[in-house]
Design an enzyme around this catalytic site. Structure first.
Site, PDB file in Angstrom:
ATOM      1  N   TYR A  38       0.825  -1.202   0.000  1.00  0.00           N
ATOM      2  CA  TYR A  38       0.000   0.000   0.000  1.00  0.00           C
ATOM      3  C   TYR A  38       0.866   1.261   0.000  1.00  0.00           C
ATOM      4  CZ  TYR A  38      -4.611  -2.049   0.946  1.00  0.00           C
ATOM      5  OH  TYR A  38      -5.807  -2.716   0.861  1.00  0.00           O
TER       6      TYR A  38
ATOM      7  N   LYS B 158       3.234 -15.441   2.266  1.00  0.00           N
ATOM      8  CA  LYS B 158       3.406 -16.122   0.979  1.00  0.00           C
ATOM      9  C   LYS B 158       4.913 -16.387   0.835  1.00  0.00           C
ATOM     10  CE  LYS B 158       1.832 -17.687  -2.982  1.00  0.00           C
ATOM     11  NZ  LYS B 158       0.939 -18.874  -3.060  1.00  0.00           N
TER      12      LYS B 158
ATOM     13  N   ASP C 173      -2.935 -18.232   0.266  1.00  0.00           N
ATOM     14  CA  ASP C 173      -3.947 -18.893  -0.571  1.00  0.00           C
ATOM     15  C   ASP C 173      -4.640 -20.003   0.212  1.00  0.00           C
ATOM     16  OD1 ASP C 173      -1.474 -20.186  -0.582  1.00  0.00           O
ATOM     17  OD2 ASP C 173      -1.585 -20.811  -2.684  1.00  0.00           O
TER      18      ASP C 173
ATOM     19  N   ASP D 262      -6.210  -7.170   4.148  1.00  0.00           N
ATOM     20  CA  ASP D 262      -7.349  -6.509   3.505  1.00  0.00           C
ATOM     21  C   ASP D 262      -8.271  -7.569   2.905  1.00  0.00           C
ATOM     22  OD1 ASP D 262      -8.924  -4.438   2.342  1.00  0.00           O
ATOM     23  OD2 ASP D 262      -7.904  -4.804   0.436  1.00  0.00           O
TER      24      ASP D 262
ATOM     25  N   ASP E   4     -12.039  -9.225   4.527  1.00  0.00           N
ATOM     26  CA  ASP E   4     -13.325  -9.178   3.822  1.00  0.00           C
ATOM     27  C   ASP E   4     -13.940 -10.577   3.742  1.00  0.00           C
ATOM     28  OD1 ASP E   4     -13.307  -6.438   3.298  1.00  0.00           O
ATOM     29  OD2 ASP E   4     -14.043  -6.735   1.255  1.00  0.00           O
TER      30      ASP E   4
HETATM   31  C1  IPM Z   1     -10.327  -1.447   4.126  1.00  0.00           C
HETATM   32  C2  IPM Z   1     -10.593  -0.862   2.782  1.00  0.00           C
HETATM   33  C3  IPM Z   1      -9.436   0.080   2.403  1.00  0.00           C
HETATM   34  C4  IPM Z   1      -8.161  -0.740   2.379  1.00  0.00           C
HETATM   35  C5  IPM Z   1      -9.641   0.837   1.090  1.00  0.00           C
HETATM   36  C6  IPM Z   1     -10.968   1.549   1.056  1.00  0.00           C
HETATM   37  C7  IPM Z   1      -8.514   1.776   0.815  1.00  0.00           C
HETATM   38  O1  IPM Z   1     -10.762  -1.857   1.832  1.00  0.00           O
HETATM   39  O2  IPM Z   1     -10.236  -0.672   5.104  1.00  0.00           O
HETATM   40  O3  IPM Z   1     -10.206  -2.658   4.222  1.00  0.00           O
HETATM   41  O4  IPM Z   1      -7.850  -1.352   1.351  1.00  0.00           O
HETATM   42  O5  IPM Z   1      -7.458  -0.761   3.379  1.00  0.00           O
HETATM   43 MG    MG Z   2     -10.769  -3.798   2.636  1.00  0.00          MG
END
Ligand code: IPM
Ligand code: MG
Length: 365
Positions: A144, A194, A227, A251, A255
């Site tokens: 990032y 990884k 993975d 990240d 999710d």
């Molecule tokens: C999160 C989001 C952010 C990230 C984006 C919106 C920049 O997906 O907080 O997980 O990738 O960190």
């Molecule tokens: Mg995210």
């Protein structure tokens, strides 16, 4: 009287609606303990672009700098989607605020109450008791924030690059957070990398092994390729307890964890900094894991639980008020148990609105 000084950044979409009621819950939970809320609100995200011409205005940073913690809503929406990616609210507000306050540790509890197992896409028999894990994501390093470049080559082709960079010290400090979390839980850490491909992951794995052996030999450390971890998360999430991983893997995995835990409307998060605040606890930013939900914004039907649970995390980590945090968490759980639900978690049960949900939680404090 004890005062809690924090910045309130509601942002866009459902942000302001859920923030309003989260503040009501926070007030109701702290008042009986003789604690007063001293918060200042500021614009962030799309609304800040509209009002100040920048997603993270200087004036907002100042409000945050004067506070002991930040309670954050969510940012972004269709109105700003046509802006260049680097100017969109998500990137132009979230990444700089993380960097500015050195919010290197992102804790995302993957919590699915037993009463809500229906909400998970996993078969109920795989998660009979719900889910209770936590993802500790490194938040200010890696791909990032490493060097980026786009250039046109001599042959006319175009090449772009992002660079993943990690220092041992950055890995050690996120391990410290994972260690603290594991000690308060079952004592198990799974470090995700990884290392079969990436050099940063080789350093990550070596550091994790050596650092845990030297500093937390009583904890059980395992390693997993990312993975495989993604697959295991979908197969049997409860095999994990504390996951620790680098920025981008975290990240993606968080999710995935969010969806196996059912509604994003229930998931809170804490991003902790390197600096202590005036209470001697880490300065932090607390936000729901879900987004701005533009499709339901303004209707008063959004689930406020993630924002309320994020406020509870703020009490715990930045103000050291663990008992009140637990009171709020228990009230949220009891509300859901009593079949009081917003639409996203209703599953045939009658759905109520944002304010009524918050009111029900306040009654159960
Ligand atoms: C999160 C989001 C952010 C990230 C984006 C919106 C920049 O997906 O907080 O997980 O990738 O960190
Ligand atoms: Mg995210």
């Amino acid at each position: 009287m004890q005062m809690l000084k924090f910045a309130v950044l509601p942002g866009d979409g459902i942000g302001p609606e859920v923030m309003d009621v989260a503040l009501d819950v926070l007030k109701a939970a702290t008042e009986p303990a003789g604690i007063a809320l001293d918060f200042q609100s500021a614009d962030v995200g799309g609304i800040a672009i509209d009002n100040h011409g920048a997603a993270l205005p200087e004036s907002t940073i100042k409000v945050c700098e004067d506070a002991d913690a930040i309670l954050f809503g969510s940012v972004g929406g269709p109105k700003w989607e046509s802006l260049p990616p680097a100017e969109q609210p998500e990137r132009a507000a979230l990444l700089p605020i993380r960097k500015h306050f050195s919010l290197f540790a992102n804790l995302r509890p993957g919590l699915l109450f037993k009463e809500l197992t229906d909400a998970s896409p996993l078969k109920t028999e795989r998660i009979p008791d719900g889910i209770d894990i936590v993802c500790v994501r490194e938040l200010t390093g890696g791909i990032y924030f490493g060097p980026k470049d786009t250039q046109t080559l001599d042959d006319g082709d175009v090449q772009a690059s992002d660079t993943m960079v990690y220092k041992r010290s950055e890995i050690e400090r996120i391990l410290d957070v994972a260690i603290a979390s594991a000690r308060s839980r079952s004592g198990k850490i799974c470090s995700v990398d990884k290392a079969n491909v990436l050099t940063t992951s080789v350093l990550w794995r070596k550091t994790a092994t050596e650092y845990l052996a030297a500093n937390a030999p009583e904890l059980e450390l395992s390693h997993m390729y990312v993975d495989n971890a993604a697959m295991q998360m979908a197969r049997d999430p409860n095999q994990f307890d504390v996951l620790v991983t680098e920025n981008m893997f975290g990240d993606i995995l968080s999710d995935e964890m969010g969806i196996v835990c059912g509604s994003l409307g229930m998931l809170s998060s804490a991003s902790l900094g390197t600096q202590n605040n005036s209470h001697g606890h880490p300065f932090g930013l607390y936000e729901p894991s879900g987004g701005t939900a533009p499709d339901i914004a303004g209707q008063g039907i959004a689930n406020p639980c993630a924002q309320i649970l994020s406020a509870a995390l703020m009490l715990r980590y930045s103000f050291g008020l663990n008992e009140i945090a637990e009171t709020i968490e228990a009230a949220v759980k009891q509300t859901v148990k009593d079949d009081i639900r917003t639409g996203d978690i209703a599953f045939g049960k009658p759905a109520i609105g944002t304010q009524a949900m918050a009111q029900a939680i306040i009654e159960r404090l």
